[in-house]
Design a protein around this motif. Structure first.
Motif, PDB file in Angstrom:
ATOM      1  N   THR A  37      67.683 111.801  91.557  1.00  0.00           N
ATOM      2  CA  THR A  37      68.388 111.160  90.449  1.00  0.00           C
ATOM      3  C   THR A  37      69.348 112.186  89.873  1.00  0.00           C
ATOM      4  O   THR A  37      68.922 113.174  89.271  1.00  0.00           O
ATOM      5  N   PRO A  96      73.287 107.948  85.644  1.00  0.00           N
ATOM      6  CA  PRO A  96      72.320 108.261  86.706  1.00  0.00           C
ATOM      7  C   PRO A  96      72.749 107.654  88.039  1.00  0.00           C
ATOM      8  O   PRO A  96      73.079 106.467  88.124  1.00  0.00           O
ATOM      9  N   LYS A 103      71.445 107.298  92.039  1.00  0.00           N
ATOM     10  CA  LYS A 103      70.300 107.447  92.938  1.00  0.00           C
ATOM     11  C   LYS A 103      70.798 107.877  94.310  1.00  0.00           C
ATOM     12  O   LYS A 103      71.656 107.229  94.909  1.00  0.00           O
TER      13      LYS A 103
END
Length: 468
Positions: free
Chosen positions: A350, A414, A416
């Protein structure tokens, strides 16, 4: 640094001229004149390395500052060269890192769960330890099962009783379906028989009344004949007896009619009672359904008891690692009490990129991942998704920018990042470890697209590389 200038050639000539002055004073004026030092000229003040025309007073005034000029030139040249080297290095760095985005605000993330019991009790076995790797289906913890075994036995007994009651209700319903219609038919037959008996009694009454009338007429006639001596006394007595017998028969027939009428009422009442066959069958069927419900409830109780008994053994839900263990043998635990944490599955990264770094970044872009703990190893990955919201929006108290003074702050999004291949087991990637991902912006193909299409933002160009 000593900045005093070295003695010039003119100064060296002044010293012998000055020493010759006392000797010249003792001689003639001509000798004085000869001994007097000549006025300084270009030849006297000139240095061997100076060009012609440079010297005299100008040479005496600038002599001490002349060594500083080459030094200033050298310093300026060095400064210029440093700037040039920095500019070239910066250009090379920009060229090599164009289309890359990197951040050090990134961490290892992954699947994690809390292992907790579904039932409470005494821990009799603990088969795990801190940071132990377990496989799916391995027994981790066992709770004392005796209380739950007794509960299961009680549920089994309740189920057997409910099944017996269900069988009895079914038998009663089947018997009622046979007997009740027969009882209704019998009641109908009884009503018909009572009515037939009533008709017979009425007929008997009519016959008795006719016989009574004949007997009374005979008795009246024989009474007259007996008075006239035309009939014997025996015949007269017999006629009177017959009349009395006929009167008694009439009374008996009348009583029989009343009895048969009562029998008809009783038969009709029995018929009415037997006419509730449908209601009685419905009641028997309801009793059977109640017994069925009791059986279902007993089965559910038994299933619950068996589940509770199975919950006394806690198994690993997947392959993973035991972390933060907080249970020991002999502990009395409660249902849903956290006993240990469980980390499983393939980890991911992350990365919290600045919003200004997301131009052109899209799912599928390749990523170079460097873990701080293993600086020499570079893991390959790709952008999986970008969160639809900044990190501050999902906090417990999100910022409220509609009130008060506003100071713009670059937000972080954020992102991924998943590994192309599961990391080697020799690299222990724990949750929360710091990493530095470098995204090759625009170099990947988004999922679901082929032919090297640009992705969700085909018109965006790769941004210049930045780092934080």
């Amino acid at each position: 640094m000593d900045l005093d200038p070295a003695p010039s050639e003119a100064d060296a000539k002044k010293r012998p001229a000055a020493q010759a002055l006392p000797a010249a004073e003792k001689g003639s004026d001509a000798a004085r004149e000869e001994a007097r030092p000549a006025p300084p000229g270009p030849a006297a003040n000139a240095r061997p390395d100076q060009p012609e025309g440079v010297g005299g007073d100008l040479g005496q005034k600038q002599g001490p500052d002349q060594p500083q000029k080459p030094r200033r030139k050298r310093a300026f040249l060095i400064f210029f060269l440093v700037l040039l080297v920095l500019a070239i290095g910066g250009g090379i760095y920009w060229w090599l890192n164009r289309g890359y985005e990197s951040t050090d605000d990134a961490f290892i993330d992954g699947h994690r769960a809390t292992i907790a019991p579904r039932v409470g009790g005494l821990v009799i076995r603990r088969l795990i330890d801190d940071n132990q790797f377990v496989k799916q289906g391995d027994l981790l913890i066992e709770i004392d099962p005796r209380d739950y075994e007794a509960a299961r036995a009680r549920a089994q007994a309740d189920l057997a009783s409910a099944v017996a009651a269900q069988a009895q209700a079914q038998a009663n319903l089947d018997l009622a379906r046979i007997q009740l219609p027969a009882q209704l038919q019998q009641a109908d037959a009884n009503v018909g028989s009572a009515r037939a008996q009533a008709d017979q009694s009425k007929a008997n009454l009519a016959s008795a009344q006719a016989e009574l009338a004949r007997a009374q007429a005979d008795a009246t006639r024989y009474t007259q004949l007996n008075r006239e001596q035309f009939a014997s006394r025996q015949t007269f007595d017999q006629a009177n007896a017959t009349a009395k017998t006929s009167a008694a028969s009439v009374q008996s027939a009348q009583a029989q009619i009343e009895v048969t009428e009562a029998q008809i009422g009783s038969a009709i009442a029995q018929r009415a009672a037997a006419d509730t066959v449908a209601q009685q069958l419905a009641a028997k069927a309801a009793a059977l359904r109640s017994a069925d419900a009791q059986v279902a409830q007993a089965k559910a109780s038994l299933q619950t008891a068996e589940l509770n008994l199975s919950y006394t053994k806690i198994y690993a839900p997947a392959d993973g690692w035991i972390t933060q263990r907080s249970v020991e043998e002999g502990d009395v635990v409660q249902a849903n009490q956290a006993l240990t944490s469980f980390v499983f599955g393939t980890p991911w990264v992350t990365a919290n990129f600045k919003e200004t770094q997301l131009a052109g970044m899209q799912p599928g872009d390749p990523v170079d991942i460097v873990v701080d703990a293993y600086g020499g190893a570079v893991f390959k990955g790709r952008v999986d998704s970008i969160q639809r919201g900044t990190g501050s929006v999902f906090t417990l108290l999100p910022p409220e920018n509609a009130t008060g003074n506003y100071v713009k702050i670059v937000q972080r999004m954020p992102v991924k990042i998943v590994f192309d291949e599961p990391p080697d087991r020799k690299y222990s990637l724990g949750l929360g470890m710091s990493v530095v991902p470098t995204v090759h912006v625009g170099a990947g193909t988004p999922p679901g697209q082929a032919g090297g299409e640009a992705g969700t933002h085909p018109d965006t160009k790769p941004a210049a590389g930045t780092s934080n």
